[in-house]
Design an enzyme around this catalytic site. Sequence first.
Site, PDB file in Angstrom:
ATOM      1  N   ILE A   6       0.839  -1.194   0.000  1.00  0.00           N
ATOM      2  CA  ILE A   6       0.000   0.000   0.000  1.00  0.00           C
ATOM      3  C   ILE A   6       0.874   1.245   0.000  1.00  0.00           C
ATOM      4  O   ILE A   6       1.669   1.464   0.931  1.00  0.00           O
ATOM      5  CB  ILE A   6      -0.922   0.020   1.239  1.00  0.00           C
ATOM      6  N   ASN A  87      -2.255   3.976  -3.743  1.00  0.00           N
ATOM      7  CA  ASN A  87      -3.126   4.953  -3.083  1.00  0.00           C
ATOM      8  C   ASN A  87      -2.526   6.348  -3.020  1.00  0.00           C
ATOM      9  O   ASN A  87      -3.260   7.342  -3.036  1.00  0.00           O
ATOM     10  CB  ASN A  87      -3.425   4.471  -1.657  1.00  0.00           C
ATOM     11  N   TYR A 154      -4.142  17.740 -11.278  1.00  0.00           N
ATOM     12  CA  TYR A 154      -4.755  16.619 -10.559  1.00  0.00           C
ATOM     13  C   TYR A 154      -5.780  15.906 -11.445  1.00  0.00           C
ATOM     14  O   TYR A 154      -5.785  14.669 -11.536  1.00  0.00           O
ATOM     15  CB  TYR A 154      -5.405  17.123  -9.274  1.00  0.00           C
ATOM     16  N   LYS A 158      -5.157  11.998 -12.833  1.00  0.00           N
ATOM     17  CA  LYS A 158      -6.122  10.963 -12.460  1.00  0.00           C
ATOM     18  C   LYS A 158      -6.853  10.427 -13.690  1.00  0.00           C
ATOM     19  O   LYS A 158      -7.161   9.227 -13.769  1.00  0.00           O
ATOM     20  CB  LYS A 158      -7.112  11.504 -11.434  1.00  0.00           C
ATOM     21  N   THR A 191      -9.798  13.968   5.115  1.00  0.00           N
ATOM     22  CA  THR A 191      -8.362  13.705   5.171  1.00  0.00           C
ATOM     23  C   THR A 191      -7.580  15.018   5.116  1.00  0.00           C
ATOM     24  O   THR A 191      -8.157  16.100   4.940  1.00  0.00           O
ATOM     25  CB  THR A 191      -7.932  12.837   3.974  1.00  0.00           C
TER      26      THR A 191
END
Length: 251
Positions: A6, A87, A154, A158, A191
């Site tokens: 991860i 991630n 971004y 993505k 987050t």
Amino acid sequence: MKYAIITGSSRGLGAAIAKRMLEENVSVIGVSRSQNEELKDLSSKNGVNYHFYTCNLASSTEISSVFQEISELVFNKQTDQVYLINNAGIIEPIETAGLFDDQAMITNIQVNLTAPIQICNLFLKRAKESNVPLSIANVTSGAAERPVHGWSLYCSTKAGLNMFTQTTGLELDNQQSPFKVIGYSPGIMDTEMQSTIRSSSEEAFAELDKFKDFKEKGMLKSPTVVANALVKLVLEGQVENGKIYYVNDLL
């Protein structure tokens, strides 16, 4: 033995995924810049293996060295399954095109797009050589599917990760490969990335007030909830190659 590798495991969604994997008796290899002591303690408590590797995902040379070492650990006859969770990601720079700092721009592309592709490439090669089952989940974003003022880097990285995932899934199916690769869109979570977004300026990020409302109105999902949905999905193993899965469809 089963392993989950991860990236970005020290906090947020990555830490929550790692914690859930340990609870499911899956050995975890965390990769980030700093150690998460809670994961180390949990692994000892549950009697499950936990390894930590520090790696700067902005460095392709460091990625090659670290993940080669990890691959030598996990791709062997004693391994029943490898799960790779790409991630780690960064939102910065939040800025309009024409105002990017060159190094910040390059780092964003490296961490969000080049790094997961490089890691996938290495692991698919080693999985094929060793015949160890491999499942990959690339964490993406809803921003991959719509333009957001101030997030052009971004959104673009993505979107690129989505297309890589979809194309690789197609290739694996055409090759009749047993390996799996999917995308996972986690929605909006509570987050540190959200804190970074809320601290930007309205000039750089046109949807600033909207994202502040998400926090004030309690609309941000817990990383634990989002992580549990992903772990359940990958452990069950019934996934469609190249598909982008959305957290809201799994809850």
